[in-house]
Design a protein around this motif. Structure first.
Motif, PDB file in Angstrom:
ATOM      1  N   LEU A 106       0.857  -1.201   0.000  1.00 10.84           N
ATOM      2  CA  LEU A 106       0.000   0.000   0.000  1.00 10.84           C
ATOM      3  C   LEU A 106       0.885   1.240   0.000  1.00 10.84           C
ATOM      4  O   LEU A 106       1.976   1.232   0.565  1.00 10.84           O
ATOM      5  CB  LEU A 106      -0.887   0.020   1.245  1.00 10.84           C
ATOM      6  CG  LEU A 106      -2.008  -1.018   1.318  1.00 10.84           C
ATOM      7  CD1 LEU A 106      -2.746  -0.886   2.649  1.00 10.84           C
ATOM      8  CD2 LEU A 106      -2.979  -0.877   0.164  1.00 10.84           C
ATOM      9  N   ASP A 107       0.378   2.299  -0.618  1.00 11.35           N
ATOM     10  CA  ASP A 107       1.082   3.581  -0.544  1.00 11.35           C
ATOM     11  C   ASP A 107       0.636   4.232   0.764  1.00 11.35           C
ATOM     12  O   ASP A 107      -0.517   4.647   0.908  1.00 11.35           O
ATOM     13  CB  ASP A 107       0.704   4.450  -1.744  1.00 11.35           C
ATOM     14  CG  ASP A 107       1.607   5.661  -1.865  1.00 11.35           C
ATOM     15  OD1 ASP A 107       2.005   6.196  -0.816  1.00 11.35           O
ATOM     16  OD2 ASP A 107       1.899   6.061  -2.992  1.00 11.35           O
ATOM     17  N   ASP A 109       1.167   6.994   2.182  1.00 10.06           N
ATOM     18  CA  ASP A 109       0.798   8.412   2.209  1.00 10.06           C
ATOM     19  C   ASP A 109      -0.586   8.674   1.613  1.00 10.06           C
ATOM     20  O   ASP A 109      -1.117   9.770   1.743  1.00 10.06           O
ATOM     21  CB  ASP A 109       1.827   9.244   1.432  1.00 10.06           C
ATOM     22  CG  ASP A 109       3.140   9.343   2.191  1.00 10.06           C
ATOM     23  OD1 ASP A 109       3.093   9.369   3.438  1.00 10.06           O
ATOM     24  OD2 ASP A 109       4.194   9.361   1.551  1.00 10.06           O
ATOM     25  N   LEU A 110      -1.129   7.683   0.938  1.00  6.05           N
ATOM     26  CA  LEU A 110      -2.455   7.856   0.339  1.00  6.05           C
ATOM     27  C   LEU A 110      -3.520   7.305   1.277  1.00  6.05           C
ATOM     28  O   LEU A 110      -3.244   6.452   2.121  1.00  6.05           O
ATOM     29  CB  LEU A 110      -2.547   7.125  -0.998  1.00  6.05           C
ATOM     30  CG  LEU A 110      -1.592   7.545  -2.118  1.00  6.05           C
ATOM     31  CD1 LEU A 110      -1.985   6.844  -3.422  1.00  6.05           C
ATOM     32  CD2 LEU A 110      -1.585   9.043  -2.323  1.00  6.05           C
ATOM     33  N   ASP A 114      -7.966   6.179  -1.875  1.00  9.26           N
ATOM     34  CA  ASP A 114      -7.100   6.555  -2.999  1.00  9.26           C
ATOM     35  C   ASP A 114      -6.228   5.389  -3.453  1.00  9.26           C
ATOM     36  O   ASP A 114      -5.952   5.231  -4.644  1.00  9.26           O
ATOM     37  CB  ASP A 114      -6.224   7.765  -2.634  1.00  9.26           C
ATOM     38  CG  ASP A 114      -7.018   9.055  -2.611  1.00  9.26           C
ATOM     39  OD1 ASP A 114      -8.139   9.066  -3.172  1.00  9.26           O
ATOM     40  OD2 ASP A 114      -6.540  10.047  -2.028  1.00  9.26           O
ATOM     41  N   LEU A 117      -8.588   3.410  -5.546  1.00  7.80           N
ATOM     42  CA  LEU A 117      -8.916   4.099  -6.806  1.00  7.80           C
ATOM     43  C   LEU A 117      -7.731   4.037  -7.777  1.00  7.80           C
ATOM     44  O   LEU A 117      -7.916   3.921  -8.993  1.00  7.80           O
ATOM     45  CB  LEU A 117      -9.291   5.565  -6.535  1.00  7.80           C
ATOM     46  CG  LEU A 117     -10.678   5.789  -5.943  1.00  7.80           C
ATOM     47  CD1 LEU A 117     -10.869   7.260  -5.578  1.00  7.80           C
ATOM     48  CD2 LEU A 117     -11.778   5.355  -6.917  1.00  7.80           C
ATOM     49  N   TYR A 118      -6.535   4.114  -7.229  1.00  7.52           N
ATOM     50  CA  TYR A 118      -5.332   4.003  -8.071  1.00  7.52           C
ATOM     51  C   TYR A 118      -5.293   2.633  -8.742  1.00  7.52           C
ATOM     52  O   TYR A 118      -5.053   2.513  -9.946  1.00  7.52           O
ATOM     53  CB  TYR A 118      -4.091   4.230  -7.204  1.00  7.52           C
ATOM     54  CG  TYR A 118      -2.782   3.952  -7.900  1.00  7.52           C
ATOM     55  CD1 TYR A 118      -2.426   4.625  -9.067  1.00  7.52           C
ATOM     56  CD2 TYR A 118      -1.883   3.016  -7.388  1.00  7.52           C
ATOM     57  CE1 TYR A 118      -1.220   4.368  -9.701  1.00  7.52           C
ATOM     58  CE2 TYR A 118      -0.675   2.754  -8.017  1.00  7.52           C
ATOM     59  CZ  TYR A 118      -0.348   3.435  -9.175  1.00  7.52           C
ATOM     60  OH  TYR A 118       0.844   3.176  -9.795  1.00  7.52           O
ATOM     61  N   ALA A 121      -7.764   2.495 -11.517  1.00  3.56           N
ATOM     62  CA  ALA A 121      -7.270   3.182 -12.720  1.00  3.56           C
ATOM     63  C   ALA A 121      -6.274   2.305 -13.470  1.00  3.56           C
ATOM     64  O   ALA A 121      -6.278   2.275 -14.702  1.00  3.56           O
ATOM     65  CB  ALA A 121      -6.619   4.508 -12.332  1.00  3.56           C
ATOM     66  N   LEU A 122      -5.439   1.585 -12.714  1.00  2.00           N
ATOM     67  CA  LEU A 122      -4.464   0.709 -13.367  1.00  2.00           C
ATOM     68  C   LEU A 122      -5.151  -0.408 -14.147  1.00  2.00           C
ATOM     69  O   LEU A 122      -4.542  -1.033 -15.003  1.00  2.00           O
ATOM     70  CB  LEU A 122      -3.515   0.091 -12.331  1.00  2.00           C
ATOM     71  CG  LEU A 122      -2.522   1.040 -11.671  1.00  2.00           C
ATOM     72  CD1 LEU A 122      -1.647   0.297 -10.677  1.00  2.00           C
ATOM     73  CD2 LEU A 122      -1.655   1.742 -12.703  1.00  2.00           C
ATOM     74  N   LEU A 127     -14.011   6.468 -13.487  1.00  2.00           N
ATOM     75  CA  LEU A 127     -14.078   6.945 -12.103  1.00  2.00           C
ATOM     76  C   LEU A 127     -15.378   6.549 -11.402  1.00  2.00           C
ATOM     77  O   LEU A 127     -15.367   6.118 -10.249  1.00  2.00           O
ATOM     78  CB  LEU A 127     -13.890   8.473 -12.080  1.00  2.00           C
ATOM     79  CG  LEU A 127     -13.582   9.064 -10.707  1.00  2.00           C
ATOM     80  CD1 LEU A 127     -12.364   8.408 -10.075  1.00  2.00           C
ATOM     81  CD2 LEU A 127     -13.361  10.566 -10.827  1.00  2.00           C
ATOM     82  N   LYS A 150      -5.523   7.585   6.145  1.00  2.00           N
ATOM     83  CA  LYS A 150      -4.298   7.246   5.431  1.00  2.00           C
ATOM     84  C   LYS A 150      -3.933   5.796   5.737  1.00  2.00           C
ATOM     85  O   LYS A 150      -4.167   5.308   6.853  1.00  2.00           O
ATOM     86  CB  LYS A 150      -3.166   8.164   5.880  1.00  2.00           C
ATOM     87  CG  LYS A 150      -3.352   9.577   5.366  1.00  2.00           C
ATOM     88  CD  LYS A 150      -2.046  10.156   4.911  1.00  2.00           C
ATOM     89  CE  LYS A 150      -2.303  11.455   4.179  1.00  2.00           C
ATOM     90  NZ  LYS A 150      -1.356  12.477   4.529  1.00  2.00           N
ATOM     91  N   ARG A 166      -8.277  -4.387  -2.431  1.00  2.00           N
ATOM     92  CA  ARG A 166      -7.681  -3.809  -3.646  1.00  2.00           C
ATOM     93  C   ARG A 166      -7.573  -4.863  -4.754  1.00  2.00           C
ATOM     94  O   ARG A 166      -7.856  -4.581  -5.920  1.00  2.00           O
ATOM     95  CB  ARG A 166      -6.286  -3.268  -3.317  1.00  2.00           C
ATOM     96  CG  ARG A 166      -5.605  -2.602  -4.496  1.00  2.00           C
ATOM     97  CD  ARG A 166      -4.243  -2.083  -4.128  1.00  2.00           C
ATOM     98  NE  ARG A 166      -3.344  -3.161  -3.710  1.00  2.00           N
ATOM     99  CZ  ARG A 166      -2.123  -2.984  -3.234  1.00  2.00           C
ATOM    100  NH1 ARG A 166      -1.651  -1.755  -3.084  1.00  2.00           N
ATOM    101  NH2 ARG A 166      -1.372  -3.995  -2.884  1.00  2.00           N
TER     102      ARG A 166
END
Lengths: 271, 281
Positions: A106-107, A109-110, A114, A117-118, A121-122, A127, A150, A166
């Protein structure tokens, strides 16, 4: 190499009819230089099935999952996801595949939302559709209330559930998880295992669950015992116990792998 | 467990998904950039130190005679701005590559690479994202330079944009090639010292090439072989709405070559193997 939009109607019909295994690994070998990590590995995961890939550390589980998810190129053997060859039709194959890696990815900072959602998008999701799917998968893993937090604010178990959510955002038909319970407490392990089993059952998602923990296996599961890059046995726990002439799965694991009690304890504890 | 028994129709990306995917990668890079304000400030402070301190010191010593694209004598601080803009992009390209090495080690690159889109497209998306951020940084620097009193043509703000996009992409691709050669994060510091600084100093960023030629013909030859020289010159000419065809040809050619090399050289197994040395599974 194809793009992600290419799908064969006949493949879809076969898949619906259950003629094609969700995941087929056929005579796959892989080496790191001179060291052979996988040797002629073959097995299949049926549609909606839950298969445990059981092996001690160093067995080749992560290597195998890296090949399945095309992080490594398959040079020997063939891997097919819903009939799509991962080497020749990676786009179509990866569209069918959800992956949970052993390492946290996981990122931090997001926000949770998000991160998801990232991922959407990949996978080329618009949206509006992505937002709806993200809300749905967060509901599935009981983390709707943490969507705006976060990722770094979550516990280890919650992060793992977000990673599972995810992996499901793009509605894959096959889910592969690489030791998803490593580093979690007993309650979190049980919750994650229960959630994945529930998803497999309710959504007919085929699951390949890589683990070194015998206590994660249930009597109704299919089990593949992998050791030193080779499949030593596969079938139901009862089949494996019978084939090894053992009293229980733990003993069968010891007999098959030759790993002594101390190592066996490290590798998973009692079944 | 809140799952429902009805299986929804499965999502399969269509051709429009390519655009959505690239937008997603740019969006994620932008969010990371916003979250790392210190990184933005560091990227801005570095060229400003050169402009405000270094260029101010040399301002009284060095004036630059009339040479294309300038139509009159210019101050050294005006001369050095294109080179510093290229430096901003160079550092960001390298920094973005650094983050790719980090992402590869930490596993975040794997999330990108299991997308169903072709690997070349994912890497190009990543390059595009880093280019967009480097252009934003360049504009922030340009604004600061303008406020500092550097004289710029009015059209410069628009005319420089295509050059910045091309140069940003080229430098990002160069960084990606380098990151492919780096096995682990620790090795990247060496690349910074052995690549960034030599390329920056052996270019027209800080001194006009004719002055370099007078002092050292050998260094002049090195500057002419250095692709960074041409990024600086492309930006310099674009700021004055003029085209330097040689610079454009070299930068475009290097962009294609570095991008192709980056795609061919990128091996996701590299970082994973480094992580797994001694680990099992």
């Amino acid at each position: 190499m194809d793009g992600p939009g290419i799908t064969a109607l006949t493949r879809t019909q076969e898949r619906t009819a259950g003629a094609v295994p969700a995941l087929a690994v056929e005579a796959v070998s892989h080496a790191y230089g001179a060291r052979r990590a996988l040797n002629e590995v073959s097995f299949a995961v049926p549609t909606g099935g839950f298969v445990a890939l059981l092996g001690p550390n160093g067995a080749g589980k992560t290597t195998l999952l890296s090949l399945v998810s095309r992080l490594f190129d398959t040079r020997h053997g063939r891997i097919r996801v819903q009939g799509f060859d991962i080497a020749r039709q990676p786009g179509a194959a990866l569209a069918e595949l959800g992956v949970v890696f052993q390492a946290r990815t996981l990122d931090l900072d997001l926000t949770v939302r998000d991160n998801l959602l990232y991922h959407a998008a990949l996978h080329g999701m618009g949206l509006a559709a992505a937002r709806a799917r993200v809300a749905a998968v967060l509901r599935d893993v009981d983390l709707s209330d943490r969507a705006r937090d976060k990722a770094r604010q979550l516990s280890g178990g919650q992060m793992r559930r977000v990673e599972i959510a995810r992996a499901l955002v793009h509605e894959p038909s096959v889910l592969v998880l690489d030791e998803p319970t490593v580093g979690l407490d007993v309650a979190s392990k049980a919750a994650i295992l229960e959630q994945v089993r529930g998803l497999s059952c309710a959504r007919h998602v085929a699951v390949l669950w890589a683990t070194h923990l015998l206590d994660e296996i249930e009597p109704g599961d299919s089990v593949i015992v992998l050791h030193a890059g080779r499949v030593l046995a596969q079938g139901s726990p009862a089949d494996i116990v019978a084939a090894a002439g053992a009293a229980d799965l733990r003993s069968a694991f010891r007999i098959l792998t030759g790993i002594g009690p101390a190592s066996a304890d490290e590798a998973g504890g009692p079944a | 467990m809140n799952t429902t028994a009805v299986a929804p129709p499965r999502h399969r990306p269509g051709p429009g998904g390519y655009l959505i995917c690239m937008r997603g990668v740019i969006w994620r890079e932008s969010l990371r950039f916003v979250h790392q304000r210190a990184r933005f400030l560091a990227a801005l402070v570095r060229p400003l130190v050169w402009l405000v301190i270094f260029a101010a010191g040399w301002r009284q010593v060095l004036g630059v005679s009339i040479m294309p694209p300038y139509h009159t004598y210019i101050l050294y601080s005006t001369y050095v701005v294109p080179g510093l803009m290229a430096m901003v992009q160079f550092f960001y390209g390298m920094q973005s590559s650094l983050s790719m090495v980090y992402d590869r080690e930490m596993g975040n690159m794997r999330v990108l690479l299991v997308s169903p889109f072709p690997r070349w497209f994912l890497l190009v998306s990543k390059l595009t994202a880093s280019t967009v951020i480097s252009v934003i940084q360049c504009y922030a620097f340009l604004l600061a330079a303008w406020l500092w009193g550097v004289d710029l043509p009015q059209l410069a703000w628009i005319s420089v944009l295509p050059a910045l996009l091309l140069c940003g992409f080229m430098l990002g691709a160069m960084g990606m090639v380098l990151s492919s050669l780096v096995r682990q994060l620790e090795n990247f510091a060496g690349v910074m010292n052995f690549v960034i600084f030599p390329l920056f100093f052996a270019s027209s960023a800080l001194y006009p090439l004719w002055q370099v030629q007078q002092s050292s013909p050998l260094l002049y030859q090195a500057c002419q072989l250095n692709p960074f020289t041409y990024t600086v010159e492309l930006i310099r000419f674009s700021l004055y709405s003029t085209m330097n065809l040689t610079a454009l040809a070299v930068v475009a050619g290097c962009t294609v070559a570095f991008t192709a090399a980056a795609i061919l050289a990128y091996d996701p197994a590299r970082g994973l193997m480094a992580r797994r040395q001694g680990a099992g599974g």
